[in-house]
Design a protein around this motif. Sequence first.
Motif, PDB file in Angstrom:
ATOM      1  N   UNK A  89       4.485   1.343  -1.955  1.00  0.00           N
ATOM      2  CA  UNK A  89       5.607   1.976  -1.419  1.00  0.00           C
ATOM      3  C   UNK A  89       6.467   0.931  -1.258  1.00  0.00           C
ATOM      4  N   UNK A  90       8.304   2.113  -0.869  1.00  0.00           N
ATOM      5  CA  UNK A  90       9.096   0.670  -0.868  1.00  0.00           C
ATOM      6  C   UNK A  90      10.282   1.554   0.349  1.00  0.00           C
ATOM      7  N   UNK A  91      11.232   1.570   1.054  1.00  0.00           N
ATOM      8  CA  UNK A  91      12.385   2.297   0.945  1.00  0.00           C
ATOM      9  C   UNK A  91      13.757   1.003   1.267  1.00  0.00           C
TER      10      UNK A  91
ATOM     11  N   UNK B 185       3.943   4.867 -14.757  1.00  0.00           N
ATOM     12  CA  UNK B 185       3.897   3.408 -14.524  1.00  0.00           C
ATOM     13  C   UNK B 185       3.571   3.394 -12.656  1.00  0.00           C
ATOM     14  N   UNK B 186       2.469   2.844 -12.940  1.00  0.00           N
ATOM     15  CA  UNK B 186       1.399   3.669 -11.307  1.00  0.00           C
ATOM     16  C   UNK B 186       2.514   1.004 -10.806  1.00  0.00           C
TER      17      UNK B 186
ATOM     18  N   UNK C 296       0.850  -1.705   0.095  1.00  0.00           N
ATOM     19  CA  UNK C 296       0.047  -0.209  -0.226  1.00  0.00           C
ATOM     20  C   UNK C 296       1.072   1.191   0.016  1.00  0.00           C
ATOM     21  N   UNK C 297       0.731   2.928  -0.810  1.00  0.00           N
ATOM     22  CA  UNK C 297       1.125   3.633  -0.304  1.00  0.00           C
ATOM     23  C   UNK C 297       1.181   3.831   0.838  1.00  0.00           C
ATOM     24  N   UNK C 298       2.248   4.903   0.789  1.00  0.00           N
ATOM     25  CA  UNK C 298       2.865   5.989   2.300  1.00  0.00           C
ATOM     26  C   UNK C 298       3.014   4.755   3.474  1.00  0.00           C
TER      27      UNK C 298
ATOM     28  N   UNK D 254       5.536   6.652  -2.795  1.00  0.00           N
ATOM     29  CA  UNK D 254       3.967   6.458  -4.244  1.00  0.00           C
ATOM     30  C   UNK D 254       4.152   6.069  -4.777  1.00  0.00           C
ATOM     31  N   UNK D 255       3.655   5.669  -5.509  1.00  0.00           N
ATOM     32  CA  UNK D 255       4.248   5.386  -7.438  1.00  0.00           C
ATOM     33  C   UNK D 255       4.786   6.823  -7.461  1.00  0.00           C
ATOM     34  N   UNK D 256       4.726   7.255  -7.699  1.00  0.00           N
ATOM     35  CA  UNK D 256       5.654   8.890  -8.341  1.00  0.00           C
ATOM     36  C   UNK D 256       7.097   9.535  -8.209  1.00  0.00           C
TER      37      UNK D 256
END
Length: 179
Positions: free
Chosen positions: A46-48, A88-89, A19-21, A76-78
Amino acid sequence: MTHRCKKSSGLWKIIVWDEPFFQGKKHEFTTDCYSTPEHGFSTVRSCKIESGAWAGFEHCGFQGQQFVLERGEYPCWEAWSGSNAYHVERMCSFRPIACADHGRSRLMLFEQENFQGKRAEMSDDCPSLPALGWGSSTVGSFLVRSGAWVCSQYPGYRGFQYLLESDSPAGEYKHVREW
């Protein structure tokens, strides 16, 4: 002589969420992920990047649009898709970039396919080939002597990105299809 790169454990770490964030299901990776669905994720939202440089891909199997991800947070994808005309989402596979040693990178570029025509050697980044004295903004083939290089479709680091590595089949990219 071509510098060979080797992957060793402990140099790379990515944490991904579905999921985002940084919400939802979470998983940590220190090696390649060929397919996020194999790990219970339809996609990464989302990723770190905790350590190392990573290449993220739109589709499973390291296919589709690619993104170079360096240490930091991508909520997020942006954040990883950037300003590409093609947004690309999703990210469904990713892998460490083993040769990301900026201090010793060397790249040969050739005007035509199969290492033919005018050539130039680079050891540092360049926002525009014509500004370097290259006759056009296109390249027919690359020979990566050492390191990893991110090439962009357009001057100013715009457009699609192409990751070229010295440990991919001898660092030889004879044609655009191999990028």
